[in-house]
Design a protein around this motif. Structure first.
Motif, PDB file in Angstrom:
ATOM      1  N   LEU A   1     -10.579 -54.014  -2.974  1.00  0.00           N
ATOM      2  CA  LEU A   1     -11.268 -55.287  -2.801  1.00  0.00           C
ATOM      3  C   LEU A   1     -10.270 -56.399  -2.496  1.00  0.00           C
ATOM      4  O   LEU A   1      -9.089 -56.296  -2.842  1.00  0.00           O
ATOM      5  CB  LEU A   1     -12.047 -55.640  -4.074  1.00  0.00           C
ATOM      6  N   PRO A   2     -10.737 -57.465  -1.860  1.00  0.00           N
ATOM      7  CA  PRO A   2      -9.837 -58.597  -1.599  1.00  0.00           C
ATOM      8  C   PRO A   2      -9.404 -59.262  -2.904  1.00  0.00           C
ATOM      9  O   PRO A   2     -10.036 -59.102  -3.946  1.00  0.00           O
ATOM     10  CB  PRO A   2     -10.707 -59.555  -0.770  1.00  0.00           C
TER      11      PRO A   2
ATOM     12  N   PHE B   1      -9.734 -53.711 -12.747  1.00  0.00           N
ATOM     13  CA  PHE B   1     -10.277 -54.705 -11.819  1.00  0.00           C
ATOM     14  C   PHE B   1      -9.815 -56.115 -12.178  1.00  0.00           C
ATOM     15  O   PHE B   1      -9.473 -56.916 -11.308  1.00  0.00           O
ATOM     16  CB  PHE B   1     -11.801 -54.618 -11.832  1.00  0.00           C
ATOM     17  N   LEU B   2      -9.777 -56.436 -13.470  1.00  0.00           N
ATOM     18  CA  LEU B   2      -9.451 -57.789 -13.909  1.00  0.00           C
ATOM     19  C   LEU B   2      -7.949 -58.044 -14.015  1.00  0.00           C
ATOM     20  O   LEU B   2      -7.507 -59.195 -13.927  1.00  0.00           O
ATOM     21  CB  LEU B   2     -10.092 -58.065 -15.272  1.00  0.00           C
TER      22      LEU B   2
ATOM     23  N   LYS C   1     -13.415 -52.258   3.205  1.00  0.00           N
ATOM     24  CA  LYS C   1     -12.517 -52.716   4.267  1.00  0.00           C
ATOM     25  C   LYS C   1     -13.120 -53.890   5.034  1.00  0.00           C
ATOM     26  O   LYS C   1     -12.432 -54.846   5.375  1.00  0.00           O
ATOM     27  CB  LYS C   1     -12.210 -51.555   5.215  1.00  0.00           C
ATOM     28  N   VAL C   2     -14.426 -53.803   5.304  1.00  0.00           N
ATOM     29  CA  VAL C   2     -15.103 -54.892   6.007  1.00  0.00           C
ATOM     30  C   VAL C   2     -15.104 -56.154   5.148  1.00  0.00           C
ATOM     31  O   VAL C   2     -14.801 -57.256   5.621  1.00  0.00           O
ATOM     32  CB  VAL C   2     -16.541 -54.490   6.372  1.00  0.00           C
ATOM     33  N   THR C   3     -15.450 -55.992   3.887  1.00  0.00           N
ATOM     34  CA  THR C   3     -15.501 -57.139   2.980  1.00  0.00           C
ATOM     35  C   THR C   3     -14.142 -57.820   2.874  1.00  0.00           C
ATOM     36  O   THR C   3     -14.037 -59.050   2.917  1.00  0.00           O
ATOM     37  CB  THR C   3     -15.963 -56.687   1.584  1.00  0.00           C
ATOM     38  N   LYS C   4     -13.107 -57.017   2.733  1.00  0.00           N
ATOM     39  CA  LYS C   4     -11.763 -57.573   2.606  1.00  0.00           C
ATOM     40  C   LYS C   4     -11.338 -58.297   3.880  1.00  0.00           C
ATOM     41  O   LYS C   4     -10.797 -59.406   3.832  1.00  0.00           O
ATOM     42  CB  LYS C   4     -10.770 -56.461   2.282  1.00  0.00           C
TER      43      LYS C   4
END
Length: 232
Positions: A84-85, A109-110, A52-55
């Motif tokens: 993830l963002p 993911f991809l 959440k912080v990274t995004k």
């Protein structure tokens, strides 16, 4: 440049409220650091560093600075299943970690993002089955450090330009089939280079491979002795 850390151990500095974007708040310590004589960067220390912080930080920075040059993305294998963002204009991705990377998680993911991805490097054990719809087959340049049983399957279906394996487990029969198809232009039309090393305790009979192929003495007038890999 911005760096994140999940330790708030600066003595005498109290955490402050940080607002990222329109609807995300957390507490942390913000300082300016200069590891070299030429470059300063913003160092943010948080009590908890998660997806959440990274995004939130990525979306906030993206709203301030619109970058256009291709960038690289480094991801821990345990983060692939987190929220993830949507990182934009990514041309290279490095996945690393001690946990086993499942091909299904990599596909997930991809799948929705990264249309310009040209290079994938995986520095973690990998497990799964490569099929015709696997997203990894859409990438031109691949480097797997611990491919396990995935390596031989991927090599047989690879349609890209360059592929590198470390600790590849492959049989003489599989390797002969690959080389023969490549030499006879029965496949691998885009392939420019393949390199692999076997595990130290793996007994690969190279004589058996060479004996089943048409070989000739190397002639430097026909091809260069050294090949420069282009991972574009």
């Amino acid at each position: 440049m911005i760096a994140l850390d999940d330790k708030t151990d600066l003595i005498g500095i109290k955490p402050v409220e940080l607002k990222m974007g329109d609807d995300f708040k957390t507490r942390g310590i913000v300082t300016t650091m200069q590891p070299t004589l030429e470059q300063y960067f913003c160092f943010i220390q948080l009590s908890k560093l998660d997806a959440k912080v990274t995004k939130a930080l990525y979306e906030h920075v993206k709203s301030l600075f619109w970058y256009t040059v291709p960038c690289g993305l480094q991801v821990d294998v345990n983060s692939l299943t987190e929220e993830l963002p949507k990182y934009e204009n990514v041309s290279k991705i490095l996945v690393e970690g001690k946990s086993v990377l499942e091909l299904n998680d990599l596909d997930t993911f991809l799948s929705p993002y990264y249309p310009n991805l040209s290079t994938l490097m995986v520095n973690s054990p990998i497990n799964g089955e490569v099929n015709d719809s696997s997203k990894i087959l859409e990438i031109s340049n691949i480097h797997l450090s611990k491919p396990g049983s995935v390596g031989a399957s991927l090599l047989s279906k690879f349609t890209g330009r360059n592929i590198v394996f470390s600790h590849l487990v492959i049989t003489e029969k599989e390797l002969n089939l690959f080389i023969r198809k490549w030499m006879n232009s029965e496949g691998y039309q885009n392939l420019e280079m393949v390199y692999f090393s076997a595990p130290p305790d793996y007994n690969l009979n190279t004589a058996l491979i060479i004996d089943q192929l048409e070989t000739e003495e190397f002639d430097p007038t026909k091809r260069p002795q050294w090949y420069q890999i282009d991972f574009k």
